[in-house]
Design a protein around this motif. Structure first.
Motif, PDB file in Angstrom:
ATOM      1  N   GLU A  75      -2.638   7.957  13.016  1.00  0.00           N
ATOM      2  CA  GLU A  75      -4.086   7.411  13.042  1.00  0.00           C
ATOM      3  C   GLU A  75      -4.141   6.415  11.644  1.00  0.00           C
ATOM      4  OE1 GLU A  75      -3.624  10.519  13.055  1.00  0.00           O
ATOM      5  OE2 GLU A  75      -4.482  11.257  15.005  1.00  0.00           O
ATOM      6  N   ILE A  76      -4.532   5.370  11.713  1.00  0.00           N
ATOM      7  CA  ILE A  76      -5.103   4.453  10.525  1.00  0.00           C
ATOM      8  C   ILE A  76      -6.569   4.078  10.481  1.00  0.00           C
ATOM      9  CG2 ILE A  76      -2.710   3.418  10.513  1.00  0.00           C
ATOM     10  CD1 ILE A  76      -3.917   0.916  11.952  1.00  0.00           C
ATOM     11  N   ASP A  77      -6.927   3.774   9.308  1.00  0.00           N
ATOM     12  CA  ASP A  77      -8.327   3.388   9.399  1.00  0.00           C
ATOM     13  C   ASP A  77      -8.491   2.182   8.237  1.00  0.00           C
ATOM     14  OD1 ASP A  77     -10.888   3.065   8.808  1.00  0.00           O
ATOM     15  OD2 ASP A  77     -11.371   5.300   7.971  1.00  0.00           O
ATOM     16  N   PRO A  78      -8.190   1.034   8.694  1.00  0.00           N
ATOM     17  CA  PRO A  78      -8.104  -0.098   7.743  1.00  0.00           C
ATOM     18  C   PRO A  78      -9.260  -0.306   6.805  1.00  0.00           C
ATOM     19  CG  PRO A  78      -7.685  -0.685   9.842  1.00  0.00           C
ATOM     20  CD  PRO A  78      -8.189   0.621  10.047  1.00  0.00           C
ATOM     21  N   GLY A  79     -10.452   0.310   7.255  1.00  0.00           N
ATOM     22  CA  GLY A  79     -11.624   0.190   6.579  1.00  0.00           C
ATOM     23  C   GLY A  79     -11.783   1.006   5.244  1.00  0.00           C
ATOM     24  N   ASN A  80     -10.788   2.213   5.358  1.00  0.00           N
ATOM     25  CA  ASN A  80     -10.739   3.013   4.205  1.00  0.00           C
ATOM     26  C   ASN A  80      -9.607   2.715   3.242  1.00  0.00           C
ATOM     27  OD1 ASN A  80     -10.431   5.450   2.468  1.00  0.00           O
ATOM     28  ND2 ASN A  80     -10.017   6.629   4.143  1.00  0.00           N
ATOM     29  N   THR A  81      -9.983   1.619   2.511  1.00  0.00           N
ATOM     30  CA  THR A  81      -8.900   0.893   1.648  1.00  0.00           C
ATOM     31  C   THR A  81      -8.446   1.904   0.611  1.00  0.00           C
ATOM     32  OG1 THR A  81     -10.725  -0.113   0.283  1.00  0.00           O
ATOM     33  CG2 THR A  81      -9.974  -1.386   2.049  1.00  0.00           C
ATOM     34  N   GLU A  82      -8.967   3.156   0.259  1.00  0.00           N
ATOM     35  CA  GLU A  82      -8.444   4.129  -0.582  1.00  0.00           C
ATOM     36  C   GLU A  82      -7.137   4.584  -0.185  1.00  0.00           C
ATOM     37  OE1 GLU A  82      -9.341   5.540  -3.794  1.00  0.00           O
ATOM     38  OE2 GLU A  82     -10.236   3.320  -3.835  1.00  0.00           O
ATOM     39  N   TYR A  83      -6.989   4.714   1.051  1.00  0.00           N
ATOM     40  CA  TYR A  83      -5.934   5.406   1.707  1.00  0.00           C
ATOM     41  C   TYR A  83      -5.145   4.449   2.597  1.00  0.00           C
ATOM     42  CZ  TYR A  83      -7.174   9.799  -0.435  1.00  0.00           C
ATOM     43  OH  TYR A  83      -7.784  10.699  -1.446  1.00  0.00           O
ATOM     44  N   PHE A  84      -5.745   3.430   2.854  1.00  0.00           N
ATOM     45  CA  PHE A  84      -4.936   2.600   4.144  1.00  0.00           C
ATOM     46  C   PHE A  84      -4.852   1.172   3.714  1.00  0.00           C
ATOM     47  CE2 PHE A  84      -6.273   6.286   6.495  1.00  0.00           C
ATOM     48  CZ  PHE A  84      -5.167   6.599   7.135  1.00  0.00           C
ATOM     49  N   MET A  85      -3.806   0.566   3.981  1.00  0.00           N
ATOM     50  CA  MET A  85      -3.583  -0.884   3.969  1.00  0.00           C
ATOM     51  C   MET A  85      -2.740  -1.226   5.126  1.00  0.00           C
ATOM     52  SD  MET A  85      -2.510  -1.453  -0.086  1.00  0.00           S
ATOM     53  CE  MET A  85      -2.611  -3.293  -0.041  1.00  0.00           C
ATOM     54  N   VAL A  86      -2.966  -2.509   5.592  1.00  0.00           N
ATOM     55  CA  VAL A  86      -2.352  -2.773   7.033  1.00  0.00           C
ATOM     56  C   VAL A  86      -2.279  -4.420   7.041  1.00  0.00           C
ATOM     57  CG1 VAL A  86      -3.150  -0.724   8.326  1.00  0.00           C
ATOM     58  CG2 VAL A  86      -4.524  -2.989   8.731  1.00  0.00           C
ATOM     59  N   SER A  87      -1.188  -4.706   7.986  1.00  0.00           N
ATOM     60  CA  SER A  87      -1.102  -6.308   8.043  1.00  0.00           C
ATOM     61  C   SER A  87      -2.080  -6.738   9.059  1.00  0.00           C
ATOM     62  CB  SER A  87       0.235  -6.530   8.630  1.00  0.00           C
ATOM     63  OG  SER A  87       0.453  -5.687  10.026  1.00  0.00           O
ATOM     64  N   ASN A  88      -2.594  -7.879   8.967  1.00  0.00           N
ATOM     65  CA  ASN A  88      -3.836  -8.207   9.867  1.00  0.00           C
ATOM     66  C   ASN A  88      -3.480  -8.556  11.205  1.00  0.00           C
ATOM     67  OD1 ASN A  88      -2.359 -10.683  10.120  1.00  0.00           O
ATOM     68  ND2 ASN A  88      -3.830 -11.891   8.316  1.00  0.00           N
ATOM     69  N   ASN A  89      -2.255  -8.573  11.821  1.00  0.00           N
ATOM     70  CA  ASN A  89      -1.968  -8.674  13.064  1.00  0.00           C
ATOM     71  C   ASN A  89      -1.392  -7.263  13.773  1.00  0.00           C
ATOM     72  OD1 ASN A  89       0.573  -8.105  11.561  1.00  0.00           O
ATOM     73  ND2 ASN A  89       1.877  -9.863  12.634  1.00  0.00           N
ATOM     74  N   ILE A  90      -1.647  -6.047  13.187  1.00  0.00           N
ATOM     75  CA  ILE A  90      -1.345  -4.822  13.739  1.00  0.00           C
ATOM     76  C   ILE A  90      -1.765  -4.582  14.936  1.00  0.00           C
ATOM     77  CG2 ILE A  90      -3.077  -3.414  12.795  1.00  0.00           C
ATOM     78  CD1 ILE A  90      -0.992  -1.442  11.711  1.00  0.00           C
ATOM     79  N   TYR A  91      -2.894  -4.846  15.603  1.00  0.00           N
ATOM     80  CA  TYR A  91      -3.193  -4.589  16.628  1.00  0.00           C
ATOM     81  C   TYR A  91      -2.749  -5.839  17.711  1.00  0.00           C
ATOM     82  CZ  TYR A  91      -6.296  -1.339  14.147  1.00  0.00           C
ATOM     83  OH  TYR A  91      -6.910  -0.290  13.709  1.00  0.00           O
ATOM     84  N   GLU A  92      -2.850  -6.770  17.291  1.00  0.00           N
ATOM     85  CA  GLU A  92      -2.612  -8.231  18.120  1.00  0.00           C
ATOM     86  C   GLU A  92      -1.180  -8.102  18.705  1.00  0.00           C
ATOM     87  OE1 GLU A  92      -1.466 -12.822  17.273  1.00  0.00           O
ATOM     88  OE2 GLU A  92      -2.687 -11.938  15.593  1.00  0.00           O
ATOM     89  N   VAL A  93      -0.299  -7.909  17.691  1.00  0.00           N
ATOM     90  CA  VAL A  93       1.151  -7.634  18.089  1.00  0.00           C
ATOM     91  C   VAL A  93       1.400  -6.411  19.271  1.00  0.00           C
ATOM     92  CG1 VAL A  93       3.632  -7.178  17.598  1.00  0.00           C
ATOM     93  CG2 VAL A  93       2.151  -8.612  16.345  1.00  0.00           C
ATOM     94  N   ALA A  94       0.838  -5.400  18.964  1.00  0.00           N
ATOM     95  CA  ALA A  94       0.626  -4.087  19.779  1.00  0.00           C
ATOM     96  C   ALA A  94       0.181  -4.696  21.374  1.00  0.00           C
ATOM     97  CB  ALA A  94       0.058  -2.975  19.385  1.00  0.00           C
TER      98      ALA A  94
END
Length: 529
Positions: free
Chosen positions: A228-247
């Motif tokens: 599970e990822i939580d892009p809004g929780n920047t203390e613990y997660f960082m993600v690419s901006n296309n992570i959902y789009e490519v999926a």
């Protein structure tokens, strides 16, 4: 005349083409590298830790120190592609130039292992390949794993900065490798950064990064572990901006189901017992109270250890081959001793090449390959890296480095500010074959010999290495106290000489001892293996 190619032939060609690009894979899965990480509250002294076993059949054995540089305006840096090359004495990788990207004004000094592992500001990196979906790998990209490690240590001072830069550069110039996990530590925190390609012929990357809680330990062992990822929780997660789009574009996921990064982008990796068994073993050794199932498909991303871990504990883990468990590959290789008792044969060997597994009908979680243990006979080098925020960078960052199989080796300290390494560490061991000028060959010969009569020879080896390893760990604080005095007196040249001299002294000492030990084993066990 019409030429036709059968579907079977095309499939065979595709398989050969894919596997020729990844010779360090075995049985369809990545077979290289284990990385264990620990937050600062999970270690006995408050160190943040990352680590790496470079398990490879062709990665370079030599290493050196790269100085920092100031670059002119408009400078570029070359990107390379690793290409298997088998025309020299031993298998190696060639590094073929494929393009250039802009250079920055200043690059930092770093320890240049095959996967550059630490810079002068205590930014440290471990690595483990998890593969991911074949169709995501793109040769249109310019940046591979080794180059990304180099760019991180050349340009960044913190883990967050390194992850952000990695996302920007691979997004613009493209990720060319298969799925990789980089375990990135600095003086305060450690992250797991998992990255895959954008798809055949495309330029870009898809990635997620998760921070290890300060009081936890995590592991990557050739399988994606971010769920599970939580892009809004920047203390613990960082993600690419296309992570959902490519999926969504590739039908890997639909919005009505949970998004689990490992199952979206690397589902096959979670089927590998070669990976999962190591995950279990690491967690079971640091948190046995959890009573985790060794056959489970998934484990937590990280766990809180039952007690803070020490360097000694981590060395024990990296030396592990499931001895005493049901997964010990030597457990059925027994003989009757002089008293009539059934015992494991002294010739039984947990570090057998795959052909020997077939011969002795070894079976396990990896089928006829047995078990994929943490300690491996084809480890090129291994690191356990301390990052410490209460010490100056020159002293706080230290790479504990072992060569070849950790189970028959010893870790020596390389402080992140040293200016040189012993000549034997800088001497290539593979292109020209066996040479006594190479440090790696001293340990490779010793490890290979020790495995031939493991039940006896390992004790001879540990009788030498264990007291030396204890001396290094026990003396660390006293040694660093002297270094700290030099730092506070602003005697920086003397400090560099002091730290570099210590690495040179111990580096040469253990290499000489490894050669001596090899000679001892040849002599003591003549005609017994």
């Amino acid at each position: 005349m019409r030429h036709t190619i059968s579907l079977a032939a095309l499939s065979t060609f595709f398989i050969i083409s894919v596997y020729s690009q990844r010779p360090d894979w075995e049985g369809g899965y990545p077979d290289g590298c284990t990385s264990i990480t620990a937050g600062k509250e999970a270690t006995v002294d408050g160190s943040v830790i990352t680590s790496h076993t470079d398990d490879s059949h062709r990665t370079r054995s030599w290493m050196d120190i790269r100085a920092g540089k100031i670059h002119p305006d408009g400078a570029t840096t070359t990107m390379y592609k690793r290409v298997p090359y088998d025309s020299l004495a031993m298998p190696i990788y060639k590094h073929e130039p494929i393009g250039e990207i802009p250079q920055v004004k200043q690059t930092y000094p770093y320890i240049n292992t095959a996967y550059p592992c630490m810079n002068a500001y205590q930014l440290a990196i471990g690595e483990s390949t998890f593969g991911g979906r074949d169709e995501l790998q793109s040769d249109a990209g310019l940046i591979d794993c080794q180059r990304l490690c180099q760019l991180m240590v050349e340009r960044c001072k913190t883990a967050r900065e390194a992850i952000q830069m990695a996302g920007e550069l691979t997004g613009k110039y493209g990720w060319s490798d298969f799925g990789e996990c980089l375990t990135i530590a600095d003086k305060n925190e450690v992250w797991h950064f998992e990255i895959v390609g954008p798809g055949k012929g495309k330029v870009g990357s898809v990635w997620a990064a998760q921070r290890v809680p300060d009081d936890h330990i995590a592991v990557n062992a050739n399988a994606s572990t971010i769920k599970e990822i939580d892009p809004g929780n920047t203390e613990y997660f960082m993600v690419s901006n296309n992570i959902y789009e490519v999926a969504l574009e590739n039908n890997y996921w639909n919005e009505n189901e949970p998004f689990l990064f490992c199952y979206v982008y690397a589902p096959e990796s979670r089927t590998s017992l070669a990976a999962r068994r190591r995950e279990w073993r690491v967690f079971d050794l640091v948190a046995p109270s959890l009573n985790l199932d060794p056959n489970a498909e998934n484990y937590p991303f990280s766990v809180k250890p039952d007690e803070p871990v020490s360097l000694e504990k981590l060395v024990t883990i990296f030396s592990d081959y499931y001895e005493g468990t049901e997964f010990d590959m030597t457990k059925n290789l027994t003989v009757t001793d002089h008293s009539g008792k059934t015992v494991i044969s002294p010739l039984a060997n947990p570090h057998m090449p795959y052909d020997m597994n077939r011969l002795f009908k070894i079976n396990g979680g990896w089928g006829w390959r047995g078990e994929r243990t943490i300690a491996r006979w084809y480890t090129m080098y291994a690191t356990i890296i301390q990052c410490r925020n209460w010490l100056p960078d020159e002293i706080g960052g230290v790479v504990w480095l072992a060569q070849d199989n950790v189970a028959s080796s010893i870790y020596i300290p390389i402080y992140c500010s040293v200016s040189d390494l012993p000549e034997s560490y800088k001497t290539p061991g593979r292109p020209n074959g066996y040479t006594m000028k190479s440090a790696w060959w001293a340990f490779n010969r010793l490890g290979t010999l020790t495995a031939q009569r493991w039940g006896d020879m390992r004790h001879d080896v540990r009788e030498v290495w264990d007291p030396m390893q204890k001396e290094l760990f026990d003396n660390q604080q006293a040694f660093e106290s002297v270094a700290l005095e030099l730092y506070h007196k602003e005697k920086y040249k003397q400090l560099n000489k002091y730290l570099t001299g210590y690495t040179m002294e111990w580096g040469e000492k253990v290499v000489n001892k490894a050669w001596e030990l090899g000679d001892l084993l040849w002599t003591r066990y003549d005609e017994l293996f």
